[in-house]
Structure formats: structure tokens, C-alpha cells
Write an enzyme that holds these catalytic residues in place. Structure first.
Site, PDB file in Angstrom:
ATOM      1  N   HIS A 147       0.851  -1.198   0.000  1.00  0.00           N
ATOM      2  CA  HIS A 147       0.000   0.000   0.000  1.00  0.00           C
ATOM      3  C   HIS A 147       0.876   1.234   0.000  1.00  0.00           C
ATOM      4  CE1 HIS A 147       0.632  -1.335   4.146  1.00  0.00           C
ATOM      5  NE2 HIS A 147       0.663  -0.048   4.467  1.00  0.00           N
ATOM      6  N   HIS A 193       0.900   5.133   1.113  1.00  0.00           N
ATOM      7  CA  HIS A 193       0.227   6.150   1.928  1.00  0.00           C
ATOM      8  C   HIS A 193       0.255   7.487   1.190  1.00  0.00           C
ATOM      9  CE1 HIS A 193       0.385   4.047   5.967  1.00  0.00           C
ATOM     10  NE2 HIS A 193       1.317   3.364   5.327  1.00  0.00           N
TER      11      HIS A 193
END
Ligand code: 5GP
Ligand code: ZN
Length: 135
Positions: A99, A101
Site C-alpha cells: 500500500h 500512503h
């Protein structure tokens, strides 16, 4: 990955505050945000980290981040923005599904997404370069 929380969120099996979605990615609001609007770009396919994710997928994630960054500037009026991507527990990764951010920043937001600089000698830097490039 049947037991991966981000697979379940990315597929829509678990509801999330989605702010962008396309065929390959879902962008959700982080539920423990550093700042207002802190979001996570999740690939819908499972890759643990930067080592596993294919080059074209990581490029797609950065493109999505650029789109969302523009929206955040326009809609939230943030003053800056950090892109952060952690790989491995030593680097602070807590969810082992790649992922990215997106952290909007505001003047005096009280966050510190910075490191403490160290002071290696020029010889040490040369040694590190040699270790990395092998010459
Ligand atoms: P990491 O430390 O792995 O780079 O970041 C994981 C992030 O995911 C953290 O910022 C944490 O707040 C967020 N997070 C963990 N579980 C959930 C969840 O179930 N929903 C949402 N929206 N964010 C989560
Ligand atoms: Zn996953």
C-alpha cells in the site's frame, strides 16, 4: 489471500471509505490517519511489498496517487503532501499487502514524517556506494 484484511477491503468484501476506485486499485481513508485525508492506495491483487509487486502495478499505484494528490490539494486545501511506502516490519510495515500512503500535510499539523539525519564520513559513503554498486 483469504486472510488478508486489505484484500478484503480492496475487493469490497469489507466496506471502507473509498475515495477513488478503478479496475486495479481502491483508495481508502486510513482509519488511523496521521492527518485529515490520509489515504491508502491498495492494489486489488495481493502483493506483500515492493519486492513482490510487478513494475507496471507499482507504476499504476503512483499514477493513482498523483490523481488523488491533485484532488486533495483542491478539495482539502492541504499545504503539502507525503507519499510513504513501508516495506517490512523493520521499516514500519504492519499490513503485509502493498500500500502507498498519501498523507496530506498542513502548516503546523504537528506530524513528523521525517528522519533524524546521521553524519557518515565521506569514506563511509564511498564504502556504501561500493557495497551497493559492486565497484
Ligand atoms: P503500514 O504501517 O503497514 O505502512 O500502514 C498500515 C496502515 O493501515 C496504518 O496507517 C493503519 O492505520 C491502516 N489500517 C490498518 N488496518 C486498517 C483497516 O482495517 N482499515 C483502514 N481504513 N486502515 C487500516
Ligand atoms: Zn492482500
Amino acid at each position: 489471500m483469504s486472510d488478508c484484511i486489505f484484500c478484503k477491503i480492496a475487493s469490497g468484501e469489507i466496506p471502507s471509505n473509498t475515495i477513488f476506485e478503478n479496475e486495479d486499485f481502491r483508495v481508502i481513508l486510513d482509519n488511523g490517519p496521521a492527518t485529515k485525508g490520509h489515504a491508502l492506495v491498495l492494489p486489488k491483487a495481493h502483493y506483500a511489498d515492493l519486492y513482490e509487486i510487478p513494475e507496471e502495478t507499482v507504476m499504476g499505484a503512483v499514477k493513482v496517487a498523483k490523481t488523488v494528490a491533485g484532488t486533495m490539494k483542491e478539495k482539502l486545501g492541504c499545504d503539502g503532501l507525503n507519499l510513504v511506502q513501508n516495506n517490512g516490519a523493520a521499516a514500519g510495515q504492519t499490513v503485509m499487502h502493498f500500500h502507498l500512503h498519501i498523507i496530506p500535510r498542513y502548516e503546523n499539523d504537528g506530524q513528523h514524517i521525517l528522519w533524524k539525519p546521521t553524519s557518515p564520513s565521506s569514506e563511509e559513503l564511498v564504502e556504501i556506494r561500493k557495497t551497493i554498486v559492486g565497484e
